[in-house]
Design an enzyme around this catalytic site. Structure first.
Site, PDB file in Angstrom:
ATOM      1  N   HIS A   6       0.856  -1.184   0.000  1.00 10.22           N
ATOM      2  CA  HIS A   6       0.000   0.000   0.000  1.00 10.22           C
ATOM      3  C   HIS A   6       0.888   1.229   0.000  1.00 10.22           C
ATOM      4  CE1 HIS A   6      -3.157   2.806   1.182  1.00 10.22           C
ATOM      5  NE2 HIS A   6      -4.002   1.874   0.794  1.00 10.22           N
ATOM      6  N   ASP A  43      -8.019  -5.252   0.331  1.00 11.27           N
ATOM      7  CA  ASP A  43      -8.527  -6.135  -0.715  1.00 11.27           C
ATOM      8  C   ASP A  43      -8.132  -7.588  -0.524  1.00 11.27           C
ATOM      9  OD1 ASP A  43      -9.916  -4.291  -2.216  1.00 11.27           O
ATOM     10  OD2 ASP A  43      -8.088  -3.559  -3.172  1.00 11.27           O
TER      11      ASP A  43
HETATM   12  N1  ACO Z   1       3.923  -7.838  -4.767  1.00 17.15           N
HETATM   13  C1  ACO Z   1       5.267  -7.863  -4.972  1.00 17.15           C
HETATM   14  N2  ACO Z   1       6.062  -6.776  -4.868  1.00 17.15           N
HETATM   15  C2  ACO Z   1       5.491  -5.609  -4.540  1.00 17.15           C
HETATM   16  C3  ACO Z   1       4.095  -5.502  -4.305  1.00 17.15           C
HETATM   17  C4  ACO Z   1       3.309  -6.679  -4.415  1.00 17.15           C
HETATM   18  N3  ACO Z   1       1.983  -6.633  -4.204  1.00 17.15           N
HETATM   19  N4  ACO Z   1       3.779  -4.237  -3.996  1.00 17.15           N
HETATM   20  C5  ACO Z   1       4.930  -3.546  -4.035  1.00 17.15           C
HETATM   21  N5  ACO Z   1       5.971  -4.377  -4.381  1.00 17.15           N
HETATM   22  C6  ACO Z   1       7.401  -4.010  -4.453  1.00 17.15           C
HETATM   23  C7  ACO Z   1       7.699  -3.257  -5.763  1.00 17.15           C
HETATM   24  O1  ACO Z   1       8.107  -4.143  -6.791  1.00 17.15           O
HETATM   25  C8  ACO Z   1       8.812  -2.354  -5.302  1.00 17.15           C
HETATM   26  O2  ACO Z   1       9.994  -3.135  -5.227  1.00 17.15           O
HETATM   27  P1  ACO Z   1      11.451  -2.462  -5.558  1.00 17.15           P
HETATM   28  O3  ACO Z   1      11.638  -1.391  -4.509  1.00 17.15           O
HETATM   29  O4  ACO Z   1      12.426  -3.582  -5.465  1.00 17.15           O
HETATM   30  O5  ACO Z   1      11.331  -1.895  -6.950  1.00 17.15           O
HETATM   31  C9  ACO Z   1       8.439  -1.967  -3.876  1.00 17.15           C
HETATM   32  O6  ACO Z   1       7.648  -3.072  -3.391  1.00 17.15           O
HETATM   33  C10 ACO Z   1       7.622  -0.672  -3.764  1.00 17.15           C
HETATM   34  O7  ACO Z   1       6.479  -0.800  -4.626  1.00 17.15           O
HETATM   35  P2  ACO Z   1       5.828   0.403  -5.435  1.00 17.15           P
HETATM   36  O8  ACO Z   1       5.070  -0.127  -6.598  1.00 17.15           O
HETATM   37  O9  ACO Z   1       6.866   1.452  -5.695  1.00 17.15           O
HETATM   38  O10 ACO Z   1       4.818   0.966  -4.337  1.00 17.15           O
HETATM   39  P3  ACO Z   1       3.630   1.972  -4.614  1.00 17.15           P
HETATM   40  O11 ACO Z   1       3.413   2.675  -3.331  1.00 17.15           O
HETATM   41  O12 ACO Z   1       3.894   2.798  -5.823  1.00 17.15           O
HETATM   42  O13 ACO Z   1       2.407   1.018  -4.975  1.00 17.15           O
HETATM   43  C11 ACO Z   1       0.610  -0.504  -4.727  1.00 17.15           C
HETATM   44  C12 ACO Z   1       1.448   0.594  -4.061  1.00 17.15           C
HETATM   45  C13 ACO Z   1       0.147  -0.023  -6.128  1.00 17.15           C
HETATM   46  C14 ACO Z   1      -0.634  -0.732  -3.884  1.00 17.15           C
HETATM   47  C15 ACO Z   1       1.466  -1.781  -4.845  1.00 17.15           C
HETATM   48  O14 ACO Z   1       1.867  -2.228  -3.570  1.00 17.15           O
HETATM   49  C16 ACO Z   1       0.720  -2.910  -5.599  1.00 17.15           C
HETATM   50  O15 ACO Z   1       0.746  -2.949  -6.841  1.00 17.15           O
HETATM   51  N6  ACO Z   1       0.040  -3.839  -4.833  1.00 17.15           N
HETATM   52  C17 ACO Z   1      -0.760  -4.872  -5.448  1.00 17.15           C
HETATM   53  C18 ACO Z   1      -2.077  -4.285  -5.941  1.00 17.15           C
HETATM   54  C19 ACO Z   1      -3.029  -3.990  -4.786  1.00 17.15           C
HETATM   55  O16 ACO Z   1      -3.212  -4.798  -3.880  1.00 17.15           O
HETATM   56  N7  ACO Z   1      -3.674  -2.813  -4.859  1.00 17.15           N
HETATM   57  C20 ACO Z   1      -4.682  -2.424  -3.875  1.00 17.15           C
HETATM   58  C21 ACO Z   1      -4.174  -1.303  -3.027  1.00 17.15           C
HETATM   59  S1  ACO Z   1      -5.382  -0.907  -1.781  1.00 17.15           S
HETATM   60  C22 ACO Z   1      -6.540  -0.022  -2.609  1.00 17.15           C
HETATM   61  O17 ACO Z   1      -6.324   0.628  -3.591  1.00 17.15           O
HETATM   62  C23 ACO Z   1      -7.866  -0.136  -2.089  1.00 17.15           C
END
Ligand code: ACO
Length: 434
Positions: A312, A369
């Site tokens: 998140h 979620d």
């Molecule tokens: N699975 C694996 N790796 C992940 C995940 C995940 N679910 N989420 C983040 N990471 C990793 C990224 O690859 C990144 O790694 P790195 O630093 O080695 O490059 C690091 O964690 C940071 O991730 P970002 O994408 O930069 O984080 P951001 O804050 O931009 O994104 C998000 C947040 C979009 C929610 C992300 O965690 C994600 O895609 N999660 C899965 C989708 C999800 O569950 N969305 C619902 C969110 S809650 C809502 O909207 C109601």
């Protein structure tokens, strides 16, 4: 003004040195001690802007609606902890709280509930809108189109009274719209709302009743649904809420503005994640065989797989909503006797991920979620309706944020800047000379 009044105060200044010249920038402090540097005059004083992709560190407004401490896993609506609201309140009461800032009195809640109950029906001409959508449509664009179309049936909400009417209409009609979209997709006649039922029981009957049979909504399922709506009701400046503020800032119609929020919520990185979670769990159950193998892929940068429902932008500890839903999930499954296979896989994924260095280092925890989809599935909500359920829940939050923006003395149309990285000026060349 005292801090407890909810006003942010200018408490200090930050110094910024550019090209050897130092500028003082005010620091604004919120009621919970959050601090932000006010850069509104930065460009006019220095010619420099700030750059912040994804607005990850940018406050777009001051807001008194929702407080989140992502490090500590705290979520409060108007000061009330989400745990207390989820346990003791109802969705309509929480909607009033978000919209008005205070919990309603008994009489106010009764009147509000009555108003919402009396506006659940759809105009018969409007109802025909659903007939023109292909049956295979995803219900999210259908819901977005239907909500935008409300502005063609009702007056522009431009006075306090009309805004109140539009708010009631949106809250009342959204479950009917959602159920109509679903009934249309499966070729069944849509059911009319029933005024003798509470908000969620009525939604369940519009989803599952058929004209030829008696249908009695399960009160445990209705309560679980109500709790899910409460947990989704607001989450401060997320992608869809920021979209609502941005679109609303042009003074577009409230209905069109809410439709834009629905569109933003649809994406798999935002509200669409709940659908992706269940698809992921089913894929693991059928194809992958093991949670461990799936997690290996989720960590591999050469793979596009992500552990959906994990991570998140704001929460860097356990999402408090996921904590509540984990328990609700177990309760609902034991009540309706649904398959616990997906819950087992979800729990196994969580267990491994929370002890895995990759997830620990990046502070990735289950978000709202992760368990909501398992609950929806157990109570018979089709997978493509999951994000529509989220929409029903988020509606009062979007409207509250829109209202707050309209009354904000600092209000300005949303218009971010950019750093241009394209071509320098060049002269046009005719097509035959290129
Ligand atoms: N699975 C694996 N790796 C992940 C995940 C995940 N679910 N989420 C983040 N990471 C990793 C990224 O690859 C990144 O790694 P790195 O630093 O080695 O490059 C690091 O964690 C940071 O991730 P970002 O994408 O930069 O984080 P951001 O804050 O931009 O994104 C998000 C947040 C979009 C929610 C992300 O965690 C994600 O895609 N999660 C899965 C989708 C999800 O569950 N969305 C619902 C969110 S809650 C809502 O909207 C109601």
């Amino acid at each position: 003004m005292s801090k407890s009044s909810g006003e942010a105060t200018a408490s200090d200044t930050a110094q910024l040195t550019i090209d050897g010249k130092t500028f003082d920038l005010p620091i604004i402090e919120g009621t919970e001690g959050e601090r932000g540097i006010d850069i509104r005059k930065l460009r006019s004083q220095t010619g420099v802007i700030t750059l912040d992709a994804g607005f990850a560190n940018t406050g777009a407004c001051k807001s008194a609606i929702t407080f989140i401490d992502g490090e500590k896993g705290i979520l409060r609506y108007r000061g009330y902890p989400i745990e207390q609201l989820a346990q003791h309140s109802t969705f309509l009461e929480v909607s009033w709280l978000l919209l008005h800032g205070e919990l309603p009195s008994k009489a106010e809640l009764e009147e509000f509930t009555r108003e919402v109950t009396l506006h659940t029906m759809l105009h018969e001409d409007y109802r025909r809108l659903f007939d023109f959508m292909p049956k295979s449509s995803h219900p999210m664009p259908v819901a977005a189109a239907a909500v935008a179309a409300l502005s063609t049936f009702y007056p522009e909400p431009d006075t306090d009274d009309r805004i109140f009417r539009a708010t009631v209409r949106l809250l009342a009609k959204m479950p009917t719209i959602a159920a109509c979209a679903y009934k249309h997709s499966i070729g069944q006649p849509s059911m009319y709302p029933r005024n003798d039922l509470d908000y969620c029981s009525n939604f369940l009957q519009m989803m599952y009743a058929v004209p030829c049979e008696e249908y009695t909504p399960d009160p445990v399922v209705a309560r679980a649904l109500d709790q899910l709506l409460i947990l989704h009701a607001d989450h401060e400046q997320n992608c869809s809420t920021s979209t609502v503020r941005m679109v609303g800032s042009s003074h577009a119609s409230l209905y069109a503005t809410i439709a834009s929020g629905i569109s933003a919520l649809w994406g798999p990185l935002h509200g669409g994640a709940n659908q992706k979670v269940i698809e992921m769990l089913e894929r693991i159950a059928v194809e992958e065989g093991s949670a461990d193998e799936f997690l290996r892929k989720a960590k591999d940068k050469n793979e596009t797989t992500r552990l959906m429902g994990f991570g998140h932008r704001v929460y860097k500890s356990y999402d408090p909503r996921a904590k509540i839903l984990k328990q609700t999930c177990a309760d609902v499954l034991s009540r309706v006797g649904g398959s616990s296979r997906l819950l087992e896989i979800a729990q196994r994924l969580e267990e491994i991920a929370l002890s895995d260095d990759y997830f620990i280092e990046r502070k990735l925890f289950p978000n709202v979620d992760f368990y909501s989809g398992v609950i929806y599935q157990a109570i018979g909500i089709p997978v493509n309706m999951f994000t529509v359920m989220f929409t029903m829940g988020r509606l009062p939050g979007w409207i509250a944020q829109w209202l707050e923006m309209r009354h904000d003395p600092d209000f300005r149309i949303g218009r971010p800047r950019q750093i241009y990285t394209g071509e320098l000026m060049r002269d046009y060349v005719a097509a035959d000379k290129r």
